[in-house]
Design a protein around this motif. Structure first.
Motif, PDB file in Angstrom:
ATOM      1  N   ALA A 102       0.846  -1.197   0.000  1.00  0.00           N
ATOM      2  CA  ALA A 102       0.000   0.000   0.000  1.00  0.00           C
ATOM      3  C   ALA A 102       0.878   1.242   0.000  1.00  0.00           C
ATOM      4  O   ALA A 102       1.946   1.263   0.604  1.00  0.00           O
ATOM      5  N   LYS A 103       0.411   2.264  -0.697  1.00  0.00           N
ATOM      6  CA  LYS A 103       1.122   3.537  -0.631  1.00  0.00           C
ATOM      7  C   LYS A 103       0.766   4.214   0.690  1.00  0.00           C
ATOM      8  O   LYS A 103      -0.332   4.023   1.205  1.00  0.00           O
ATOM      9  N   PRO A 104       1.698   4.994   1.265  1.00  0.00           N
ATOM     10  CA  PRO A 104       1.428   5.601   2.572  1.00  0.00           C
ATOM     11  C   PRO A 104       0.118   6.380   2.555  1.00  0.00           C
ATOM     12  O   PRO A 104      -0.127   7.185   1.669  1.00  0.00           O
ATOM     13  N   GLY A 105      -0.726   6.080   3.555  1.00  0.00           N
ATOM     14  CA  GLY A 105      -1.965   6.829   3.694  1.00  0.00           C
ATOM     15  C   GLY A 105      -3.098   6.339   2.830  1.00  0.00           C
ATOM     16  O   GLY A 105      -4.249   6.660   3.086  1.00  0.00           O
ATOM     17  N   ALA A 106      -2.797   5.521   1.794  1.00  0.00           N
ATOM     18  CA  ALA A 106      -3.855   5.082   0.888  1.00  0.00           C
ATOM     19  C   ALA A 106      -4.486   3.800   1.407  1.00  0.00           C
ATOM     20  O   ALA A 106      -3.926   3.121   2.262  1.00  0.00           O
ATOM     21  N   VAL A 107      -5.665   3.484   0.848  1.00  0.00           N
ATOM     22  CA  VAL A 107      -6.328   2.228   1.182  1.00  0.00           C
ATOM     23  C   VAL A 107      -5.505   1.079   0.619  1.00  0.00           C
ATOM     24  O   VAL A 107      -4.985   1.155  -0.491  1.00  0.00           O
ATOM     25  N   ALA A 108      -5.387   0.012   1.424  1.00  0.00           N
ATOM     26  CA  ALA A 108      -4.565  -1.120   1.000  1.00  0.00           C
ATOM     27  C   ALA A 108      -5.141  -1.751  -0.264  1.00  0.00           C
ATOM     28  O   ALA A 108      -6.319  -2.051  -0.321  1.00  0.00           O
ATOM     29  N   PRO A 109      -4.315  -1.966  -1.302  1.00  0.00           N
ATOM     30  CA  PRO A 109      -4.803  -2.559  -2.548  1.00  0.00           C
ATOM     31  C   PRO A 109      -4.855  -4.080  -2.456  1.00  0.00           C
ATOM     32  O   PRO A 109      -4.356  -4.664  -1.512  1.00  0.00           O
ATOM     33  N   ALA A 110      -5.489  -4.697  -3.456  1.00  0.00           N
ATOM     34  CA  ALA A 110      -5.548  -6.156  -3.504  1.00  0.00           C
ATOM     35  C   ALA A 110      -4.164  -6.704  -3.838  1.00  0.00           C
ATOM     36  O   ALA A 110      -3.431  -6.111  -4.627  1.00  0.00           O
ATOM     37  N   PRO A 111      -3.771  -7.836  -3.216  1.00  0.00           N
ATOM     38  CA  PRO A 111      -2.438  -8.393  -3.484  1.00  0.00           C
ATOM     39  C   PRO A 111      -2.403  -9.157  -4.810  1.00  0.00           C
ATOM     40  O   PRO A 111      -2.308 -10.375  -4.827  1.00  0.00           O
ATOM     41  N   THR A 112      -2.475  -8.422  -5.931  1.00  0.00           N
ATOM     42  CA  THR A 112      -2.423  -9.088  -7.232  1.00  0.00           C
ATOM     43  C   THR A 112      -0.970  -9.323  -7.624  1.00  0.00           C
ATOM     44  O   THR A 112      -0.065  -8.664  -7.111  1.00  0.00           O
ATOM     45  N   PHE A 113      -0.770 -10.269  -8.560  1.00  0.00           N
ATOM     46  CA  PHE A 113       0.596 -10.699  -8.836  1.00  0.00           C
ATOM     47  C   PHE A 113       1.472  -9.587  -9.411  1.00  0.00           C
ATOM     48  O   PHE A 113       2.664  -9.546  -9.153  1.00  0.00           O
ATOM     49  N   ASP A 114       0.876  -8.660 -10.191  1.00  0.00           N
ATOM     50  CA  ASP A 114       1.725  -7.609 -10.753  1.00  0.00           C
ATOM     51  C   ASP A 114       2.288  -6.692  -9.668  1.00  0.00           C
ATOM     52  O   ASP A 114       3.331  -6.068  -9.848  1.00  0.00           O
ATOM     53  N   ARG A 115       1.606  -6.623  -8.525  1.00  0.00           N
ATOM     54  CA  ARG A 115       2.125  -5.798  -7.432  1.00  0.00           C
ATOM     55  C   ARG A 115       3.160  -6.542  -6.584  1.00  0.00           C
ATOM     56  O   ARG A 115       3.808  -5.946  -5.733  1.00  0.00           O
ATOM     57  N   LEU A 116       3.268  -7.863  -6.792  1.00  0.00           N
ATOM     58  CA  LEU A 116       4.149  -8.657  -5.940  1.00  0.00           C
ATOM     59  C   LEU A 116       5.544  -8.820  -6.531  1.00  0.00           C
ATOM     60  O   LEU A 116       6.420  -9.384  -5.878  1.00  0.00           O
ATOM     61  N   ALA A 117       5.771  -8.354  -7.760  1.00  0.00           N
ATOM     62  CA  ALA A 117       7.048  -8.592  -8.425  1.00  0.00           C
ATOM     63  C   ALA A 117       8.210  -8.077  -7.581  1.00  0.00           C
ATOM     64  O   ALA A 117       8.191  -6.948  -7.098  1.00  0.00           O
TER      65      ALA A 117
ATOM     66  N   PHE B 245      12.146 -13.768  -8.358  1.00  0.00           N
ATOM     67  CA  PHE B 245      12.938 -13.690  -9.586  1.00  0.00           C
ATOM     68  C   PHE B 245      12.506 -12.587 -10.533  1.00  0.00           C
ATOM     69  O   PHE B 245      13.153 -12.361 -11.531  1.00  0.00           O
ATOM     70  N   ARG B 246      11.391 -11.947 -10.250  1.00  0.00           N
ATOM     71  CA  ARG B 246      10.978 -10.920 -11.186  1.00  0.00           C
ATOM     72  C   ARG B 246      11.442  -9.559 -10.678  1.00  0.00           C
ATOM     73  O   ARG B 246      11.514  -9.327  -9.471  1.00  0.00           O
ATOM     74  N   ALA B 247      11.772  -8.669 -11.627  1.00  0.00           N
ATOM     75  CA  ALA B 247      12.248  -7.342 -11.231  1.00  0.00           C
ATOM     76  C   ALA B 247      11.082  -6.545 -10.658  1.00  0.00           C
ATOM     77  O   ALA B 247       9.966  -6.621 -11.164  1.00  0.00           O
ATOM     78  N   PRO B 248      11.321  -5.788  -9.596  1.00  0.00           N
ATOM     79  CA  PRO B 248      10.245  -4.991  -9.013  1.00  0.00           C
ATOM     80  C   PRO B 248       9.780  -3.924  -9.990  1.00  0.00           C
ATOM     81  O   PRO B 248      10.553  -3.470 -10.835  1.00  0.00           O
ATOM     82  N   PRO B 249       8.514  -3.533  -9.912  1.00  0.00           N
ATOM     83  CA  PRO B 249       8.003  -2.501 -10.815  1.00  0.00           C
ATOM     84  C   PRO B 249       8.778  -1.204 -10.600  1.00  0.00           C
ATOM     85  O   PRO B 249       9.101  -0.834  -9.472  1.00  0.00           O
ATOM     86  N   ALA B 250       9.101  -0.543 -11.710  1.00  0.00           N
ATOM     87  CA  ALA B 250       9.951   0.644 -11.614  1.00  0.00           C
ATOM     88  C   ALA B 250       9.108   1.897 -11.456  1.00  0.00           C
ATOM     89  O   ALA B 250       8.964   2.674 -12.394  1.00  0.00           O
ATOM     90  N   ASP B 251       8.489   2.065 -10.294  1.00  0.00           N
ATOM     91  CA  ASP B 251       7.846   3.363 -10.097  1.00  0.00           C
ATOM     92  C   ASP B 251       8.512   4.111  -8.949  1.00  0.00           C
ATOM     93  O   ASP B 251       9.007   3.532  -7.989  1.00  0.00           O
ATOM     94  N   ALA B 252       8.556   5.402  -9.085  1.00  0.00           N
ATOM     95  CA  ALA B 252       9.401   6.236  -8.233  1.00  0.00           C
ATOM     96  C   ALA B 252       8.989   6.181  -6.760  1.00  0.00           C
ATOM     97  O   ALA B 252       9.833   6.283  -5.874  1.00  0.00           O
ATOM     98  N   GLU B 253       7.705   6.001  -6.528  1.00  0.00           N
ATOM     99  CA  GLU B 253       7.252   6.050  -5.139  1.00  0.00           C
ATOM    100  C   GLU B 253       7.698   4.832  -4.348  1.00  0.00           C
ATOM    101  O   GLU B 253       7.712   4.850  -3.134  1.00  0.00           O
ATOM    102  N   ASN B 254       7.982   3.744  -5.052  1.00  0.00           N
ATOM    103  CA  ASN B 254       8.302   2.487  -4.392  1.00  0.00           C
ATOM    104  C   ASN B 254       9.733   2.075  -4.712  1.00  0.00           C
ATOM    105  O   ASN B 254       9.950   1.173  -5.496  1.00  0.00           O
TER     106      ASN B 254
END
Lengths: 508, 118
Positions: free
Chosen positions: A365-380, A451-460
């Protein structure tokens, strides 16, 4: 009588009454912190009572407790034998693990003003589940079933996603149909025997065992309880309910609710109807065998393709219940041993997994936001950020597969023994093959998280360690440690299950 | 025909049971489903209560001149079951209200559509 003596004599009543009375007290407290503290104390007290009952039963045999001193069969009697004590320990242990965990998890998943209500419902659910296990009265069993079910529906509806409401509603419909079927069954039995006391009922059934109303009662009870325990194909409510409920609720339910229903089924089949009726005169074992096999393969197969981690393990639960009912259908000591021991072994492993997924939900979850569903694309690449959580899921996953050294292996071993006893070698193959499907979905998690590379977004930033808080990790890891402990030292679990199974199968 | 007449109460019970179940399955409206569920549960009340009544039996109070008493236990049990039924209905309706707030509809197919769209 001294205080300690009177407490010790009334332990069966206290086991249920304590959480039942604590629920309205928590409601009056109105402060989330006080509610949490009281729930924590009560859940640990319940565990202590369950363990004390266990020791009493172990030392001096089954306990009969006449509620309000009304002698059975007129009054409601509580009855604790080895199997009941075993289930009491499982349920109260899960509660004692889930409550300390709940505070950090709920803070991000449920609005702060409904925390008190959450604990009220949790205590009611706990008291209902304990009541189902401990009661020796058929109608009382239905009442406790509804106490636990109604509070479960509310607990599921606490989920933040709006689909939680629909899931809860669907579960309410299916659960109420199941419960009503159970009442019809109990009613028919009451008409034929004139008693509601389960022990008394079993004795009086001897004369009318093959009469049509009794067979109808058996059918109603089987379907009703199967709905509650999510036997394939009556499992439709389970995946949605587990997916959208708050994490701590999912973990608690996965480890207890369906297991208690299996316990009810075992009670009715072996203690009330008697295995000669259930397993020899009717084609019930064949039906159960094929439904169990379907559950093991279809649910495991569907699990592999789920995109939501919680839903994946929910389907895996349906498959694991297939193993439990498979053991039941064998009608042998080894088969029943596997079923009983798997109630515990699967309970702790699946409980640990859902507790850890709760940590993941907070972690992604992003700080302060509602926790998202644990889908596989978020688990990389998650294993870099949450190494303890991910490693824990992998370890508990090994138990689901049944790797030697884990508790899951013990169950599979006894299932295979039971299948070989009957000379059904193809069943041994089927059990092993369905385990391979479990390898596939656990591997899918390993591949994504490690084994998968984490998503490349700046906040995370990928390098950031973002482990779940200790109050959430410790309970989960305790259960994982138990999974390995009971995989290596089986004297307690298998010892109990074997003893109970011998009594149930040969006792009639 | 005489079998139906002598088992009239059971025939009514079974009709209500099946009718309730049919409504739950056939209707997509969450309120109508609750109506079906209530009818379904009510059928069980009949199943319990009717056998408790004996023809010519009185209330189970010991008094001179009365020999045949009705069995009070089924009635007491069903009192509990009615309470459970009311609680279930209340919770179901409350959930329907919440669903309406969240989705703007209580038709099952529209709810599924909106979930698929989001």
């Amino acid at each position: 009588m001294s205080f300690a003596q009177s407490v010790s004599a009334n332990l069966p009543a206290l086991q249920v009454v304590l959480p039942l009375l604590a629920a309205p007290l928590v409601l009056l407290l109105r402060s989330a912190r006080a509610a949490f503290a009281l729930t924590l104390v009560v859940s640990f007290a319940c565990l202590a009572i369950a363990i004390a009952l266990w020791q009493q039963v172990d030392a001096s045999g089954p306990i009969f407790y006449a509620m309000g001193s009304w002698a059975p069969p007129w009054g409601i009697g509580y009855y604790v034998d080895k199997l009941a004590a075993f289930m009491l320990v499982l349920v109260s242990l899960t509660a004692a693990v889930a409550v300390p965990y709940s505070r950090a998890s709920l803070a991000r998943e449920i609005p702060a003003d409904s925390h008190t209500l959450f604990y009220v419902m949790f205590l009611l659910c706990l008291s209902g589940l304990l009541g189902i296990v401990i009661t020796g009265d058929a109608f009382n069993l239905f009442v406790f079933l509804e106490v636990s079910s109604l509070s479960t529906y509310v607990l599921i509806a606490f989920g933040r996603d709006r689909r939680a409401l629909v899931a809860s509603y669907q579960y309410l419909i299916m659960g109420s149909i199941g419960a009503t079927f159970i009442v019809v069954g109990v009613g028919l039995l009451y008409l034929m025997t004139g008693t509601l006391n389960l022990v008394d009922m079993a004795e009086r059934l001897a004369d009318v065992r093959s009469s049509r109303p009794v067979l109808a009662a058996l059918a109603f009870l089987t379907v009703g309880i199967s709905l509650k325990l999510a036997l394939f194909p009556l499992h439709q409510w389970l995946p949605n309910a587990y997916t959208y409920a708050p994490s701590v609720v999912t973990a608690f339910l996965a480890a207890t609710a369906t297991k208690v229903s299996v316990y009810v089924l075992i009670r009715f089949y072996f203690s009330v109807f008697g295995e000669s009726l259930v397993f020899h005169k009717l084609p019930l074992p064949e039906i159960m065998l094929w439904l169990s096999l379907l559950a093991m393969f279809a649910a495991n197969f569907v699990a592999i393709f789920q995109n939501n981690l919680k839903r994946l393990f929910a389907y895996s639960s349906v498959a694991q219940i297939g193993y439990i009912t498979l053991g039941l259908s064998f009608d042998s000591v080894n088969g029943l041993t596997a079923s009983i021991v798997h109630l515990f072994n699967h309970g702790i492993a699946k409980g640990a997994i859902f507790l850890l997924i709760g940590g993941i939900v907070l972690g992604i979850a992003k700080p302060g936001a509602v926790a998202p569903a644990p889908t596989f694309d978020r688990l990389a690449g998650l294993a870099k950020r949450m190494p303890l959580t991910c490693f824990g899921i992998v370890l508990a996953g090994l138990s689901l597969i049944g790797v030697p050294g884990t508790a899951g292996f013990v169950t599979k071993w006894y299932l295979i023994l039971a299948a070989m006893e009957r000379g059904q070698w193809w069943l041994v193959g089927a059990i092993l093959l369905s385990s391979l499907l479990a390898v596939a979905y656990v591997w899918r998690f390993v591949e994504t998280a490690y084994f998968r590379a984490p998503p490349a977004d700046a906040e995370n930033p990928a390098q950031l360690r973002n482990e779940a808080p200790l109050s959430m990790l410790v309970p989960a890891w305790l259960l994982i440690a138990a999974t390995f402990w009971f995989g290596l030292d089986t004297s307690l679990t298998i010892g109990t299950a074997l003893e109970v199974a011998q009594q149930l199968v040969r006792g009639q | 025909m005489s079998a139906l007449a002598s088992h009239f109460s059971y025939a009514v019970t079974i009709f209500l049971l099946v009718a309730g179940l049919f409504i739950i399955i056939a209707r997509g409206n969450l309120i109508k489903k609750m109506v079906g569920l209530s009818i379904f549960q009510t059928s069980v009340f009949l199943l319990y209560i009717v056998p408790g009544k004996l023809v010519g039996g009185t209330a189970p109070i010991v008094a001179p001149g009365f020999q045949v008493y009705s069995n009070p236990l089924p009635h007491v049990l069903i009192l509990t079951a009615i309470v459970v039924g009311v609680a279930t209905l209340a919770l179901g309706l409350a959930l329907a209200v919440r669903v309406h707030e969240a989705y703007g509809t209580i038709e099952e197919d529209e709810i599924l559509e909106r979930d698929a769209a989001s």
